[in-house]
Design an enzyme around this catalytic site. Sequence first.
Site, PDB file in Angstrom:
ATOM      1  N   CYS A 171       0.825  -1.219   0.000  1.00  0.00           N
ATOM      2  CA  CYS A 171       0.000   0.000   0.000  1.00  0.00           C
ATOM      3  C   CYS A 171       0.860   1.271   0.000  1.00  0.00           C
ATOM      4  CB  CYS A 171      -0.903  -0.024   1.230  1.00  0.00           C
ATOM      5  SG  CYS A 171      -1.864   1.472   1.488  1.00  0.00           S
ATOM      6  N   PRO A 172       0.535   2.280  -0.823  1.00  0.00           N
ATOM      7  CA  PRO A 172      -0.577   2.351  -1.788  1.00  0.00           C
ATOM      8  C   PRO A 172      -0.235   1.796  -3.177  1.00  0.00           C
ATOM      9  CG  PRO A 172       0.513   4.472  -1.694  1.00  0.00           C
ATOM     10  CD  PRO A 172       1.231   3.588  -0.701  1.00  0.00           C
ATOM     11  N   GLY A 173       1.016   1.331  -3.366  1.00  0.00           N
ATOM     12  CA  GLY A 173       1.319   0.664  -4.625  1.00  0.00           C
ATOM     13  C   GLY A 173       2.475   1.216  -5.423  1.00  0.00           C
ATOM     14  N   ASP A 217      -1.111  -9.809   6.500  1.00  0.00           N
ATOM     15  CA  ASP A 217       0.144  -9.383   7.107  1.00  0.00           C
ATOM     16  C   ASP A 217       1.300  -9.880   6.237  1.00  0.00           C
ATOM     17  OD1 ASP A 217       2.487  -9.156   8.636  1.00  0.00           O
ATOM     18  OD2 ASP A 217       1.443  -9.538  10.513  1.00  0.00           O
ATOM     19  N   LYS A 251      15.566  -0.748   6.633  1.00  0.00           N
ATOM     20  CA  LYS A 251      15.505   0.546   7.315  1.00  0.00           C
ATOM     21  C   LYS A 251      16.554   0.564   8.414  1.00  0.00           C
ATOM     22  CE  LYS A 251      11.714   1.062   4.872  1.00  0.00           C
ATOM     23  NZ  LYS A 251      11.619   1.931   3.696  1.00  0.00           N
TER      24      LYS A 251
END
Length: 360
Positions: free
Chosen positions: A223-225, A262, A309
């Site tokens: 999301c969102p793609g 998930d 990250k």
Amino acid sequence: MNKLALLCRAGFEKEVAGEITDKAADLGIFGFANLKEQSGFVIFECYQPNEADRLAQELKLTELIFVRQMFVVGELLQNLPEKDRISPIIEVYQAINPILSSDIVVETPDTNEAKELLTFCRKFTVPLRTALKKQGWLGAKESSKNSVSLHILFIGSGKCYVGYAYNHNRSPFLMGIPRLKFPADAPSRSTLKLEEAILSFIPTNDEKKRLNEQMIGVDLGACPGGWTYQLVKRGLFVYAVDHGKMAESLHDTGRIEHCSEDGFKFQPPKRKQIDWLVCDMVEQPMRIAKLIAKWLINGWCRETIFNLKLPMKKRYQEVKLCLNYLEEELNKQGLWFSIQAKHLYHDREEITVHIAVMGK
């Protein structure tokens, strides 16, 4: 000239210093890194003569994670006279007589302060190129063996490093930064991270063979793609895994299936061979590394691009920990694979990793 200039994202100078020190030592080359935080560059000075040149040839830029561009330089030129900045630069090059040079690049570090110099650099390049050609330089073909591009790095008004980079081992982009245009129909700017990753890790001649309409991809945390968009653009059918909503424009392509699950629990549909796994989830880097290892070891995908990250401190150490873990786990399974990692221009506090499994 016994120094190596290394360009990077401002704020990552310590990571570059740690990485270049380790990589140079692996080649039996020792020195020390001079850095100023937030400067966007590091100068690595070798203890022995000619070793910076050896590093510039043997230390592959593609294998350096935090470095965008590297080139051999001499001492910093300061107080260049406004009326004749070219003569002092010519004097430096006369000492090495770069007959096998193909071009000249005048650039700055990637900082807000240095960017103000870019307009000057562009204008200065033209008369400098003319003067260098008069010396009999810049006539070599870029593809010639051991040919170099001459590099000038301005770090302030009247202050620059003068040097060269081997054409087989340098970024073709000014300042090591690919200039990508944000697609107007892309769902988010994160799409540029995957586009740059594909540009960096997949040879142009191989892209259509390795990313095409016969293939299936999975995007974990889609999301969102933004990342799904890059795969769909190349013809793949994508399982977009996220509890959040996907952009309607992606549904309209008929090339995605939204799986509201998930990303850590999702498993690929049975009897479906997944070619590509991509993942840009915000999570602890080791947890992502373990997730990717699971997919590769189980044979759920052949190739993957994902982001790690980074923590605020000990970023280089965390990167080494994650990459070492991945290599060890894949080696335990007897897998034949390639792994690349890069702190891309469109990355922020993260690095992008590419792994391709070719078999056992």
